[in-house]
Design an enzyme around this catalytic site. Structure first.
Site, PDB file in Angstrom:
ATOM      1  N   LYS A 148       0.845  -1.219   0.000  1.00  0.00           N
ATOM      2  CA  LYS A 148       0.000   0.000   0.000  1.00  0.00           C
ATOM      3  C   LYS A 148       0.869   1.254   0.000  1.00  0.00           C
ATOM      4  CE  LYS A 148      -3.050   0.464   3.479  1.00  0.00           C
ATOM      5  NZ  LYS A 148      -2.796   1.682   4.281  1.00  0.00           N
ATOM      6  N   SER A 200       7.177   9.037  11.891  1.00  0.00           N
ATOM      7  CA  SER A 200       6.045   8.842  10.990  1.00  0.00           C
ATOM      8  C   SER A 200       6.465   9.083   9.551  1.00  0.00           C
ATOM      9  CB  SER A 200       4.908   9.807  11.356  1.00  0.00           C
ATOM     10  OG  SER A 200       4.002   9.916  10.282  1.00  0.00           O
ATOM     11  N   ASP A 209       2.012  -1.260  11.751  1.00  0.00           N
ATOM     12  CA  ASP A 209       0.676  -1.719  11.350  1.00  0.00           C
ATOM     13  C   ASP A 209       0.408  -3.175  11.737  1.00  0.00           C
ATOM     14  OD1 ASP A 209       0.070   0.743  10.252  1.00  0.00           O
ATOM     15  OD2 ASP A 209       0.874   0.209   8.287  1.00  0.00           O
TER      16      ASP A 209
HETATM   17  C1  S3P Z   1       2.360   4.715   6.206  1.00  0.00           C
HETATM   18  C2  S3P Z   1       2.939   5.073   7.383  1.00  0.00           C
HETATM   19  C3  S3P Z   1       2.463   4.607   8.690  1.00  0.00           C
HETATM   20  C4  S3P Z   1       1.509   3.431   8.570  1.00  0.00           C
HETATM   21  C5  S3P Z   1       0.517   3.611   7.464  1.00  0.00           C
HETATM   22  C6  S3P Z   1       1.228   3.782   6.141  1.00  0.00           C
HETATM   23  C7  S3P Z   1       2.922   5.251   4.954  1.00  0.00           C
HETATM   24  O1  S3P Z   1       1.783   5.675   9.322  1.00  0.00           O
HETATM   25  O2  S3P Z   1       0.839   3.226   9.782  1.00  0.00           O
HETATM   26  O3  S3P Z   1      -0.340   2.499   7.378  1.00  0.00           O
HETATM   27  O4  S3P Z   1       2.635   4.704   3.873  1.00  0.00           O
HETATM   28  O5  S3P Z   1       3.640   6.257   5.024  1.00  0.00           O
HETATM   29  P1  S3P Z   1       2.590   6.800  10.136  1.00  0.00           P
HETATM   30  O6  S3P Z   1       3.446   7.486   9.186  1.00  0.00           O
HETATM   31  O7  S3P Z   1       1.539   7.711  10.704  1.00  0.00           O
HETATM   32  O8  S3P Z   1       3.344   6.068  11.185  1.00  0.00           O
END
Ligand code: S3P
Length: 457
Positions: A33, A182, A336
């Site tokens: 994803k 993040s 996740d």
């Molecule tokens: C993601 C980052 C994560 C993850 C999310 C996808 C991404 O979130 O939990 O499902 O693709 O950058 P955070 O950046 O808030 O940790």
């Protein structure tokens, strides 16, 4: 927007039948994803034409594609000789047009936050909203630093969606220390930083997933990263206003989706499955390490590089799991995966302690609270605190409960997997959110031998 892959069986309540035999077979879970989102948004901001294969056709990514179309990028789905291809013609950095309508980001925090960054760096105006889950999630973590780069935001109270964005006409580079690890925050700032002259520098407490950095580097941007000088965090530096060239992307299978059949096979006696073409970026593979520490037999085969991302095939066999301590510094690499890890912990011998996971409270749902509630209802001993979850495993999962999923795909899939080994059924109240990330979840699990039913009303 509807998924091109039908997942009608996922509407409403659902449960898995107790597995009569071990799971077996070979499967390739859908595309990653995070990489799918980035393959679209980065190519939409580049010059040239890109072909993306293996893209996740889940609601989240389809919502991203639709928003990018509204911003002027050309994005087309075609049936190629070797499967589905997504073709992207970008508008270039700062090339977004003003969308005619409100951008609906559905359930996707990644789409909302990455787009907020991309729009912040282009002199356009856009309004963004999402579903009830996304409308409750914090956006200030991106709007606050993006405001310092020159963009303006109008949000609902507590920085929540819907929100209006006026991008910066002359974006300024930023030196920012993020309080959270993040990738969404980091990537939003990098996307805005593409349009700013000079260097944008972001420091995060520990390294979060680096797919944006890897793709930007392949597209010709000058970007570097490493532990910062005083050792207090991980820093990423991007030189603004690069020539960004479109690139083809072959998206590996999502380790965060593979996590569900992986744990299902580990906990269902007699199982042996193979999961192919799994993305094993070290910033994402914390669950594999943790399950191996628990005694899970997971063999990694055919390790290779696919478009700058490490990929491998996994052979997973049923194992007697033991509880472990999962250290806080590992959290970002498996953020996740805690819901499904909690399911593995529920059948493991002894206690599993997961620390430093406060971010789970602001995901698609409050995942600490929902896992604690659902596991308790299924007869498992759990305790929670602000940023910790402790699960005491048992050899007999009682089940016999209906669990609340609150528009959270990973909560729904985790409890469906728990039902494979529970005495009585574990019904999830609504399986439809699964289409956001894993529309083929039910059919893939069925191909390995799992069975699902809808409860009789
Ligand atoms: C993601 C980052 C994560 C993850 C999310 C996808 C991404 O979130 O939990 O499902 O693709 O950058 P955070 O950046 O808030 O940790």
């Amino acid at each position: 927007m509807g998924s091109p892959l039908t997942a009608a069986g996922l509407a409403g309540p659902l449960f898995a039948l107790h597995a009569k035999a071990g799971l077996s077979g070979v499967a390739r879970p859908p595309g990653d994803k995070s990489i799918s989102h980035r393959s679209l948004i980065l190519n939409a901001m580049a010059v040239g034409h890109a072909c993306v294969t293996g893209l996740l056709e889940g609601e989240d990514v389809l919502d991203m594609a639709e928003a990018l179309r509204q911003l002027g990028a050309r994005i087309e789905r075609r049936e190629g000789n070797n499967g589905v291809e997504w073709h992207v013609d970008g508008v270039g950095i700062q090339g977004f047009l003003e969308p005619e309508n409100i951008l609906n980001m559905g359930n996707s925090g990644t789409a909302a936050r990455l787009l907020a960054g991309a729009i912040a760096g282009s002199a356009t105006f856009a309004v963004m909203t999402g579903d009830a889950s996304l409308r409750s999630r914090p956006m200030a973590r991106v709007t606050e630093p993006l405001t310092r780069m020159g963009a303006r935001f109008w949000t609902r109270s507590k920085g929540r969606l819907p929100m209006a964005i006026k991008g910066a006409t002359a974006p300024m580079a930023l030196d920012y220390t993020s309080p959270v690890a993040s990738a969404q925050v980091k990537s939003a700032l990098l996307l805005a930083g593409l349009a700013a002259p000079g260097e944008t520098r972001i420091v995060e407490p520990t390294m979060s997933r680096d797919h944006t950095e890897r793709l930007l580097s392949r597209m010709g941007a000058s970007i570097g990263s490493g532990t910062n000088s005083d050792g207090s965090g991980w820093e990423v530096c991007l030189k603004g206003q690069p020539e960004l060239t479109a690139i083809d992307v072959d998206v590996p299978a999502d380790v965060s989706s593979a996590a569900f059949p992986m744990v299902a096979a580990l906990i269902t006696p007699g199982s042996e499955i193979r999961l192919n073409h799994i993305g094993l970026n070290p910033a994402r593979a914390g669950l594999v390490t943790t399950l191996q520490e628990m005694g899970g037999e997971i063999e990694i085969m055919n390790q290779r590089d696919v478009g700058g991302e490490p990929v491998g095939d996994l052979c997973v066999r049923a194992s007697n799991l033991k509880g472990v301590f999962v250290p806080p510094e590992r959290a970002a690499s498996m953020i996740d995966e805690y819901p499904i890890l909690a399911v593995a912990a529920a059948v493991a011998e002894g206690q599993t302690t997961m620390q430093g996971i406060g971010e789970l409270r602001v995901k698609e749902s409050d995942r600490i609270a929902l896992m604690a509630q659902g596991l308790t209802a299924a007869g498992i001993k759990v305790s929670e605190s602000a940023d910790e979850l402790v699960v005491t495993g048992t050899s007999q999962i009682a089940g016999g409960c209906i669990v609340k999923t609150a528009l959270d795909h990973r909560i729904a899939m985790s409890f469906l997997i728990l039902g494979l080994v529970s005495k009585r059924s574990v019904v999830v109240d609504d399986a439809s959110p699964i289409t956001t990330s894993f529309p083929s979840f039910q059919s893939l699990m069925e191909s390995l031998g799992a069975e699902f039913r809808k409860p009789i009303k």
